[in-house]
Write a protein that holds these residues in place. Structure first.
Motif, PDB file in Angstrom:
ATOM      1  N   LEU A 240       0.827  -1.352  -0.168  1.00  0.00           N
ATOM      2  CA  LEU A 240       0.039  -0.117   0.045  1.00  0.00           C
ATOM      3  C   LEU A 240       0.921   1.276   0.069  1.00  0.00           C
ATOM      4  O   LEU A 240       2.181   1.187  -0.128  1.00  0.00           O
ATOM      5  N   ARG A 241       0.278   2.344   0.073  1.00  0.00           N
ATOM      6  CA  ARG A 241       1.077   3.701   0.122  1.00  0.00           C
ATOM      7  C   ARG A 241       2.083   3.701   1.430  1.00  0.00           C
ATOM      8  O   ARG A 241       1.473   3.455   2.490  1.00  0.00           O
ATOM      9  N   SER A 242       3.177   4.085   1.193  1.00  0.00           N
ATOM     10  CA  SER A 242       4.135   4.345   2.242  1.00  0.00           C
ATOM     11  C   SER A 242       4.203   5.641   2.646  1.00  0.00           C
ATOM     12  O   SER A 242       3.796   6.792   1.868  1.00  0.00           O
ATOM     13  N   PRO A 243       3.945   6.241   4.000  1.00  0.00           N
ATOM     14  CA  PRO A 243       4.267   7.654   4.319  1.00  0.00           C
ATOM     15  C   PRO A 243       5.579   8.152   3.641  1.00  0.00           C
ATOM     16  O   PRO A 243       6.512   7.717   3.250  1.00  0.00           O
TER      17      PRO A 243
ATOM     18  N   GLN B 162      -8.258  -1.659  -8.920  1.00  0.00           N
ATOM     19  CA  GLN B 162      -7.693  -2.925  -8.897  1.00  0.00           C
ATOM     20  C   GLN B 162      -7.306  -3.341  -7.204  1.00  0.00           C
ATOM     21  O   GLN B 162      -7.358  -4.682  -7.073  1.00  0.00           O
ATOM     22  N   ASP B 163      -7.083  -2.351  -6.446  1.00  0.00           N
ATOM     23  CA  ASP B 163      -6.799  -2.553  -5.072  1.00  0.00           C
ATOM     24  C   ASP B 163      -7.575  -1.403  -4.204  1.00  0.00           C
ATOM     25  O   ASP B 163      -7.160  -0.361  -4.111  1.00  0.00           O
ATOM     26  N   SER B 164      -8.714  -1.818  -3.582  1.00  0.00           N
ATOM     27  CA  SER B 164      -9.379  -0.967  -2.924  1.00  0.00           C
ATOM     28  C   SER B 164      -8.775  -0.438  -1.525  1.00  0.00           C
ATOM     29  O   SER B 164      -9.185   0.600  -0.965  1.00  0.00           O
ATOM     30  N   LYS B 165      -7.740  -1.159  -1.120  1.00  0.00           N
ATOM     31  CA  LYS B 165      -7.057  -0.676   0.092  1.00  0.00           C
ATOM     32  C   LYS B 165      -6.023   0.767  -0.234  1.00  0.00           C
ATOM     33  O   LYS B 165      -5.544   1.232   0.641  1.00  0.00           O
ATOM     34  N   ILE B 166      -5.978   0.823  -1.401  1.00  0.00           N
ATOM     35  CA  ILE B 166      -5.102   2.188  -1.996  1.00  0.00           C
ATOM     36  C   ILE B 166      -5.876   3.379  -1.694  1.00  0.00           C
ATOM     37  O   ILE B 166      -6.996   3.475  -2.209  1.00  0.00           O
ATOM     38  N   THR B 167      -5.292   4.222  -0.844  1.00  0.00           N
ATOM     39  CA  THR B 167      -6.155   5.278  -0.441  1.00  0.00           C
ATOM     40  C   THR B 167      -6.045   6.513  -1.965  1.00  0.00           C
ATOM     41  O   THR B 167      -5.169   6.460  -2.530  1.00  0.00           O
ATOM     42  N   GLN B 168      -6.745   7.517  -1.730  1.00  0.00           N
ATOM     43  CA  GLN B 168      -6.928   8.527  -2.535  1.00  0.00           C
ATOM     44  C   GLN B 168      -6.384   9.788  -1.817  1.00  0.00           C
ATOM     45  O   GLN B 168      -6.539   9.917  -0.957  1.00  0.00           O
ATOM     46  N   ASN B 169      -5.612  10.777  -2.657  1.00  0.00           N
ATOM     47  CA  ASN B 169      -5.186  12.025  -2.046  1.00  0.00           C
ATOM     48  C   ASN B 169      -6.341  12.900  -1.739  1.00  0.00           C
ATOM     49  O   ASN B 169      -7.506  12.835  -2.336  1.00  0.00           O
ATOM     50  N   ALA B 170      -6.302  13.472  -0.650  1.00  0.00           N
ATOM     51  CA  ALA B 170      -7.368  14.768  -0.426  1.00  0.00           C
ATOM     52  C   ALA B 170      -7.745  15.554  -1.470  1.00  0.00           C
ATOM     53  O   ALA B 170      -6.750  16.006  -2.155  1.00  0.00           O
ATOM     54  N   GLY B 171      -9.064  16.018  -1.573  1.00  0.00           N
ATOM     55  CA  GLY B 171      -9.237  16.905  -2.494  1.00  0.00           C
ATOM     56  C   GLY B 171      -9.783  16.239  -4.052  1.00  0.00           C
ATOM     57  O   GLY B 171     -10.264  16.791  -4.920  1.00  0.00           O
ATOM     58  N   TYR B 172      -9.799  14.980  -4.008  1.00  0.00           N
ATOM     59  CA  TYR B 172     -10.079  14.123  -4.970  1.00  0.00           C
ATOM     60  C   TYR B 172     -11.253  13.079  -4.684  1.00  0.00           C
ATOM     61  O   TYR B 172     -11.329  11.930  -5.362  1.00  0.00           O
TER      62      TYR B 172
END
Length: 425
Positions: free
Chosen positions: A130-133, A415-425
């Motif tokens: 997933l997205r890393s800090p 493809q992977d619902s656990k990947i979060t979206q950036n704020a504002g989108y």
């Protein structure tokens, strides 16, 4: 061959219509696009700060980066068990870690948190990444660049187009500066200066001759070979030419110069003439007045299938960039003034210097804009110095803090619902 394939990914990432161009220039105040080849609506969204997660270019850029990283990670993975000399192994690892750092550095500035992949993985394994800090991404970048700087040779021994110790140190300095660590940034950048490997060319204009390659000013340069359809010829001339086939090749219309950039140059600054063309004359002798980047023109190159096979290389890092970063890191105008002196312009701190840039911060911002125009630097500069909102809003951009990152593509999240979206989108 594997190493060369990894280097070849530079042609994609630094393409005139690639991700670093679209963000570094088109999302800044330097340029615009009007008529342009391809999906105009999706391309205009970068210019107008109206990007949507469904934007096809955003997804293309995401794919471009991760496909490139896959090539790099394959080399790093396979070389560990390869029967090669230890010194050669370290050299190749240093080169690949530089490329990986370069790409992750661009990605973390473009998207913020991103999936951090440092080895080849299967499709099944990818669902667990997933997205890393942002802090973790920067930590990996710094770690890779420190290894590269410790293992790679000086520029004089590295060979044309290959990553050198100085390239790793220069990129590390820029990374530290972006992280807000001016002390470590200054230390890394001074290593580049003190190495004695680099110097400014006497004439700014000579940097942009299609036959001028791998000079003492160049720190890391992407190699092209013009004149043949079978060679990796340069597309910057075609990409930045207006969307017209007036000269026998069809320009893409990318990064057309706005008047605000033209007016940024001081009276008598020859860098404006070297950087910006003011129009073109077609085969019928008709002159069309339009401003577009001039740096990568190659008017003697052959035209092959409505494309011009230009010979220009592209400098990702050059010594003038390092000197200006050093002024930013230290507040010391001596480095900025070296760049000013080469351009034949009054030095900061003298009576003839323009009073409107009366602080070292304002002077450095101005100098980077005119010295490095259209080299994919401006948007990243404004973000790094926390000036993006102020400057871009004043130029009519519909920008907000959230819009200083672009969206995660819809396809990725489908493809992977656990990947979060950036704020504002």
């Amino acid at each position: 061959m594997a190493s060369n394939a990894a280097y070849a990914t530079l042609y994609t990432i630094y393409n005139p219509e690639g991700p670093v161009s679209y963000t570094g220039e088109l999302m800044s105040d330097n340029v615009t696009i009007l008529n342009i080849s391809g999906n105009m609506a999706d391309k205009w969204q970068f210019r107008d700060y109206t990007l949507a997660p469904a934007n096809t270019m955003v997804y293309q850029f995401w794919q471009d980066f991760y496909r490139s990283l896959y090539n790099i990670n394959i080399v790093l993975d396979k070389i560990e068990t390869a029967e090669v000399d230890a010194a050669y192994k370290d050299k190749v690892k240093g080169e690949m870690m530089f490329l990986r750092s370069l790409y992750y550095f661009q990605m973390v500035q473009i998207w913020g948190e991103i999936p951090l992949v440092t080895k080849p993985i299967t499709a099944e394994e990818s669902y667990g990444v997933l997205r890393s800090p942002v802090t973790e991404v920067y930590a990996q970048i710094v770690k890779d660049l420190q290894f590269s700087a410790s293992k790679l040779p000086l520029a004089s021994a590295a060979g044309a187009g290959k990553v050198s110790k100085g390239a790793a140190q220069a990129l590390l300095g820029k990374v530290y500066l972006t992280m807000g660590d001016k002390t470590n940034a200054a230390a890394a950048l001074k290593e580049v200066v003190n190495s004695g490997q680099y110097q400014l060319l006497p004439s700014y204009a000579t940097l942009w001759d299609a036959k001028t390659k791998n000079t003492k000013e160049s720190i890391f340069e992407i190699q092209y070979l013009g004149g043949s359809s079978t060679a990796p010829f340069s597309d910057y001339y075609l990409g930045f030419f207006p969307n017209s086939n007036a000269l026998g090749f069809y320009g893409s219309g990318m990064n057309q110069v706005v008047d605000d950039t033209w007016n940024e140059y001081e009276t008598g600054d020859a860098r404006r003439v070297a950087s910006i063309d003011t129009g073109f004359t077609d085969a019928k002798g008709t002159f069309t007045r339009v401003k577009f980047p001039k740096k990568w023109q190659d008017k003697t190159a052959p035209i092959i299938g409505q494309r011009i096979a230009a010979n220009n290389n592209f400098m990702v890092l050059r010594y003038a960039d390092v000197l200006l970063l050093l002024t930013e890191a230290t507040g010391d105008a001596q480095y900025l003034n070296q760049v000013r002196k080469r351009a034949g312009m009054p030095e900061f701190g003298t009576a003839a210097y323009p009073s409107k840039y009366n602080t070292i911060e304002a002077a450095t911002e101005h100098e980077r804009r005119v010295e490095l125009a259209f080299e994919f630097q401006r948007w990243f500069d404004l973000k790094r110095t926390n000036r993006a909102l102020t400057v871009l809003a004043a130029k009519g951009k519909s920008v907000s803090q959230a819009k200083l990152l672009i969206p995660i593509p819809n396809v990725v999240r489908d493809q992977d619902s656990k990947i979060t979206q950036n704020a504002g989108y």
